[in-house]
Design an enzyme around this catalytic site. Sequence first.
Site, PDB file in Angstrom:
ATOM      1  N   HIS A 135       8.973  21.492  14.565  1.00 11.98           N
ATOM      2  CA  HIS A 135       8.770  20.154  13.746  1.00 11.98           C
ATOM      3  C   HIS A 135       8.728  18.737  14.370  1.00 11.98           C
ATOM      4  O   HIS A 135       9.137  18.035  13.706  1.00 11.98           O
ATOM      5  CB  HIS A 135       9.981  20.357  12.525  1.00 11.98           C
ATOM      6  CG  HIS A 135       9.756  21.490  11.575  1.00 11.98           C
ATOM      7  ND1 HIS A 135       8.900  21.394  10.580  1.00 11.98           N
ATOM      8  CD2 HIS A 135      10.518  22.873  11.861  1.00 11.98           C
ATOM      9  CE1 HIS A 135       9.165  22.873  10.060  1.00 11.98           C
ATOM     10  NE2 HIS A 135      10.128  23.616  10.671  1.00 11.98           N
ATOM     11  N   ASN A 155      10.226  23.955   3.582  1.00 15.87           N
ATOM     12  CA  ASN A 155       8.754  23.904   3.935  1.00 15.87           C
ATOM     13  C   ASN A 155       7.854  24.078   2.782  1.00 15.87           C
ATOM     14  O   ASN A 155       8.401  24.004   1.554  1.00 15.87           O
ATOM     15  CB  ASN A 155       8.565  25.258   4.787  1.00 15.87           C
ATOM     16  CG  ASN A 155       9.009  25.445   6.145  1.00 15.87           C
ATOM     17  OD1 ASN A 155       9.341  24.233   6.703  1.00 15.87           O
ATOM     18  ND2 ASN A 155       9.074  26.334   6.723  1.00 15.87           N
ATOM     19  N   TYR A 168      21.096  23.656  13.550  1.00 13.93           N
ATOM     20  CA  TYR A 168      20.736  22.232  13.469  1.00 13.93           C
ATOM     21  C   TYR A 168      21.702  21.244  13.970  1.00 13.93           C
ATOM     22  O   TYR A 168      21.310  20.080  14.711  1.00 13.93           O
ATOM     23  CB  TYR A 168      20.323  21.962  11.932  1.00 13.93           C
ATOM     24  CG  TYR A 168      19.348  22.656  11.252  1.00 13.93           C
ATOM     25  CD1 TYR A 168      19.171  23.892  11.466  1.00 13.93           C
ATOM     26  CD2 TYR A 168      18.159  21.996  10.952  1.00 13.93           C
ATOM     27  CE1 TYR A 168      18.111  24.467  10.964  1.00 13.93           C
ATOM     28  CE2 TYR A 168      17.006  22.489  10.479  1.00 13.93           C
ATOM     29  CZ  TYR A 168      16.804  23.762  10.696  1.00 13.93           C
ATOM     30  OH  TYR A 168      15.886  24.372  10.403  1.00 13.93           O
TER      31      TYR A 168
HETATM   32 FE1  HDD Z   1      14.379  24.835  11.009  1.00 13.26          FE
HETATM   33  C1  HDD Z   1      14.020  21.784  12.304  1.00 13.26           C
HETATM   34  C2  HDD Z   1      12.644  24.139   8.169  1.00 13.26           C
HETATM   35  C3  HDD Z   1      14.657  28.135   9.998  1.00 13.26           C
HETATM   36  C4  HDD Z   1      16.118  25.618  13.729  1.00 13.26           C
HETATM   37  N1  HDD Z   1      13.377  23.107  10.254  1.00 13.26           N
HETATM   38  C5  HDD Z   1      13.376  21.981  10.907  1.00 13.26           C
HETATM   39  C6  HDD Z   1      12.756  21.116  10.168  1.00 13.26           C
HETATM   40  C7  HDD Z   1      12.128  21.725   8.834  1.00 13.26           C
HETATM   41  C8  HDD Z   1      12.721  23.036   9.159  1.00 13.26           C
HETATM   42  C9  HDD Z   1      11.607  21.262   7.791  1.00 13.26           C
HETATM   43  C10 HDD Z   1      12.501  19.593  10.451  1.00 13.26           C
HETATM   44  C11 HDD Z   1      13.471  18.805   9.816  1.00 13.26           C
HETATM   45  C12 HDD Z   1      13.120  17.327  10.168  1.00 13.26           C
HETATM   46  O1  HDD Z   1      12.137  16.912   9.525  1.00 13.26           O
HETATM   47  O2  HDD Z   1      13.682  16.735  10.922  1.00 13.26           O
HETATM   48  N2  HDD Z   1      13.433  25.910   9.342  1.00 13.26           N
HETATM   49  C13 HDD Z   1      12.887  25.398   8.247  1.00 13.26           C
HETATM   50  C14 HDD Z   1      12.858  26.578   7.144  1.00 13.26           C
HETATM   51  C15 HDD Z   1      13.267  27.459   7.780  1.00 13.26           C
HETATM   52  C16 HDD Z   1      13.759  27.223   9.063  1.00 13.26           C
HETATM   53  C17 HDD Z   1      12.147  26.151   5.860  1.00 13.26           C
HETATM   54  C18 HDD Z   1      13.775  28.935   7.129  1.00 13.26           C
HETATM   55  C19 HDD Z   1      13.689  28.979   5.838  1.00 13.26           C
HETATM   56  N3  HDD Z   1      15.012  26.534  11.625  1.00 13.26           N
HETATM   57  C20 HDD Z   1      15.016  27.838  11.085  1.00 13.26           C
HETATM   58  C21 HDD Z   1      15.858  28.882  11.913  1.00 13.26           C
HETATM   59  C22 HDD Z   1      16.470  28.281  12.919  1.00 13.26           C
HETATM   60  C23 HDD Z   1      15.919  26.676  12.713  1.00 13.26           C
HETATM   61  C24 HDD Z   1      16.161  30.278  11.524  1.00 13.26           C
HETATM   62  C25 HDD Z   1      17.408  28.351  13.998  1.00 13.26           C
HETATM   63  C26 HDD Z   1      17.958  29.578  14.046  1.00 13.26           C
HETATM   64  N4  HDD Z   1      14.806  24.048  12.802  1.00 13.26           N
HETATM   65  C27 HDD Z   1      15.599  24.339  13.609  1.00 13.26           C
HETATM   66  C28 HDD Z   1      16.114  23.371  14.592  1.00 13.26           C
HETATM   67  C29 HDD Z   1      15.194  21.918  14.194  1.00 13.26           C
HETATM   68  C30 HDD Z   1      14.669  22.498  12.864  1.00 13.26           C
HETATM   69  C31 HDD Z   1      15.760  23.768  16.241  1.00 13.26           C
HETATM   70  C32 HDD Z   1      14.678  21.399  15.286  1.00 13.26           C
HETATM   71  C33 HDD Z   1      14.917  19.720  14.894  1.00 13.26           C
HETATM   72  C34 HDD Z   1      16.073  19.874  14.083  1.00 13.26           C
HETATM   73  O3  HDD Z   1      16.284  21.130  13.671  1.00 13.26           O
HETATM   74  O4  HDD Z   1      16.777  18.766  13.641  1.00 13.26           O
HETATM   75  O5  HDD Z   1      17.561  23.269  14.675  1.00 13.26           O
END
Ligand code: HDD
Length: 719
Positions: free
Chosen positions: A103, A176, A390
Amino acid sequence: MRQSIITAVLLNALIARAACPFMDGNGEELKRRTVKVAGDDGFLDQFTVDDTDVYTTTDSGTPVTDHNSLKAGARGPTLLEDFVLRTKITRFDHERVPERAVHARGAAAHGYFESYADWSNVTAASFLGAAQKQTPVFLRFSTVAGSRGSADLARDVHGFAVRFYTDAGNYDIVGNNVPVFFLQDAMQFPDLIHAVKPQPNHEMPQAATAHDTAWDFFSQNPSTMHTLLWAMSGHGIPRSYRHIDGFGVHTFRFVNDEGNSKLVKYHFKTKQGLASLVWSEALTLNGQNPDFHRADLFEAIESGNFPEWEVGVQIMEESDVLRWGIDLLDPTKFVPVEKVPITPIGKMVLNRNTANYFAETEQAMYSPGHLVRGIDFSDDPLLQGRLFSYVDTQLNRNGGPNFEQIPINRPRVPVHNNNRDGAGQQMIPFNKIAYGVNTLNGGSPKQANQNEGKGFFTAPARRVVDAAYVRDISPTFLDYWTQPRLFFNSLVPAEQQMVVNAVRFELAKVGSVDVRKASIAQLNKISNDLAKRVALAFGLEAPAPDAKYYHNSTTAGVSAFRNPLPTIAALKVGILASTSSKSSLAQAAALAEALAAKGAFTVIIGEYIVDGVDQTYAASDAVHFDGVIAVDGTKGLFGLKTASSLYPNQRPASIIRDSFLYGKPVGVIGDAKEGLSACSIEAAPGIYINDATYDVGKIIDQFEQGLKTFKFLDRFALD
Ligand code: HDD
C-alpha cells in the site's frame, strides 16, 4: 461567464467555504486555510508552519543567508566549518523514510464521520453514542502492490484506511475496497506479497500481478480466488477513489456497556456511485497521468464537491458465526446482504485536503490495533496476525516507538501511561513515577475500569473452545469456490467479459504454460464458462466442467456496472472546439457553463490556448474525460488530410474514437458530426447527434444521463 475546471474549482471553493485562501500557480502563496470546514477541530493547526514573510533559519533557529556555502575565497574550497551547509545537506540526505511495504502508493484527505443515532444499545463506542455526533477522520486510499511512485491505475485491490479521532482514543478501520481478502492466515502474507511484487531478479513488473510468480501463487493457493476475481473485475480499476466502497473485511465485535456483544462487518457505501474504467483506458492513463486518482480526489475536495460514504454494519449474533454455511472468522468470505442487511449507522464526508503530503499522508500510521472501548476483535487468524504486523511496520518506518506522537497520528485525547523515552520523544513527562503500581503518585496513572475512566474491555462473551494446539486450517474455511462463483454470477455480462479479458491479459504475461494451466484449473472450479473463455485465448483445450461448487445463486450490490451514478458532480467533460471559429468557442462556453451548473468539471480544448480555451489538443486525450462533446465549427479538425503541427496527427478524431471505444458518452453538434464519420461511428446509445440549431438544455440533459450511465456496455464485444 463560462466555468472551466479551474474557475469551477475556485468558484465552488468560494461558495463552499467562503474566502478559501487556497490558490495554485501564478506565484500565489499556498497557505493553510483559516476557514474551518465541518468536523475540523483545528487540532493540527498547532503544528503547522507558515513560511510567509520570515527569514530563513537553521534548524536550530539562527537566521542565515544560505544560498552560498562558506569558502576560502570566492573560488576556493568549501569549508568544513560551514555548519549551515552541512546541516542543510544532512537534512536533505535524511528526508526519506522507508515506503510502506505494501500500500505504498496512496492519497488521503481529512473529513468527519457523523453518527445517525445513539447506538449505545449495541456498542459503547463513544463516537457512535449520539445522533449527529461528529468525529474527525483521516482516510487514506491506496493500491497494494505498487511502490510509492507507481501509477494510480494499476489493476489492484484498493486500500481504504479510515482513522476516527474519537473522544475516547483513535480507532482505525484498515480496510479495502473489496469485502474479502486473499488469505485466511497472516502466516501467508509475506508469501503473497513476495509473489505479487516485482520479481526479485530484475524487479519487474512494477505494480502488476501480470507475471509468473503472482499467478503461480494464486493458482497454488485457492484461498486467493475470491479476491482475485474482484480485482480482475471493475473493482480493480476504479474511476476514482470517490467511486469505490470500503469494507472492514474481517468480522469485528460491537460490545455495549452491559457487556453484550454482536458480530459486525463494516461497509462504506459510496454516495458517488460505483464507477470503473476499462483496461485499455487504465493502461493509457498510467502513462498520461499516473496521478489520476489523487488529482481527482484533490480537485473534488478543493472545489467543494466533498465525497461522501454511508457507513453501515451487518449486525449478527455471536451464535451466527457458522450460520450461513460460511465461517465468519474466514476473511475470504462475505455475508450476502440477502442474509444480513446492512444497517446504516452514519455518514462519512471528506472535506479537507492535506496541507503537506509527507507530514500527513506519508506519516499516517494506521493499525487494526488502534481500538476503542465498545469494539472488539474476532478470532479471525488473519486479523490476529495483522495486530502484530502494523506496529512492527511503523517501528521500521519511523525508526522508533514514538510514531504515535507525530501530529497526524496523535489522538485527540491526552495520553497517560508509563511508556517512556525512545528516539524522537516529543513530550516531557513531568512525573518521575514511571511505573505501576505506585504509591508515590497516588497510584496514578490509575487503571480505568468499566465505570471509572470508561476503560476498554474485551467482550465477555468471547470464549476459547477446549482444543489441542495445532498449526492447521479450520475445515470450515475450505470452500474456496462457492463465493467467487456467487460474485461472478452477479456481474452483468459485459463485466464478466472484463474479468475474462483481465485474466487473459494477465496470463498472457505469464511465461509458464504450467502456471497458466493451473490457473485455468482453479477458475474451472468457479465457472466452466470462465475457464473455457480464458483457455480459448491460449489455444488450450476447453476444460470439462469441474462442477462440485457450481450454483446459480446471485447477490446484490457487488457489480460495479449495474446502477447508473446518482450524480455527475466532479466528473470531467472534454469540449472539443476550434480556435479558428469564434462561434465554436462561444458554443463551448455555453455548454461548459450549463454543465458546470450541474456540478461537472469541463475542459474546453482548442488548437492553442486563447481566452476561452483551457487545454490544447496536444495535451488532451480521451482518457482525461468521462465524456466528450464536439461543438459546431470543428469539422476542419477531423478530416483525414488535416494535419497540424500543433498536435499529433488525428488527435481531435482520436479523442472521439477512443471515447467511443472506452464506452463514454459522445456528443456532436452541427458539423462536428464529421468527427463521428471520421471514426466510422454510427448512431448508438450514448452517441448524441445534434443539429447546428441545437438546444443547450436538451444536450445537457442527454449528456447528464450519458454521464450517469457512465459506460455504454453494448460497445464491448462478448464471447
Ligand atoms: Fe495490511 C498496510 C489493508 C492484511 C500488513 N493494509 C495496509 C493498508 C491497508 C491494508 C489499507 C494501508 C494503510 C495506510 O494507508 O497506511 N491489510 C489490509 C486488509 C487486510 C490486510 C484489508 C486483510 C483483510 N496486512 C494484512 C496482513 C498483514 C498486513 C495479513 C501482515 C500479516 N498492511 C500490512 C503492513 C502495512 C499494511 C505491512 C504496510 C504499511 C502499514 O502496514 O502501515 O503492516
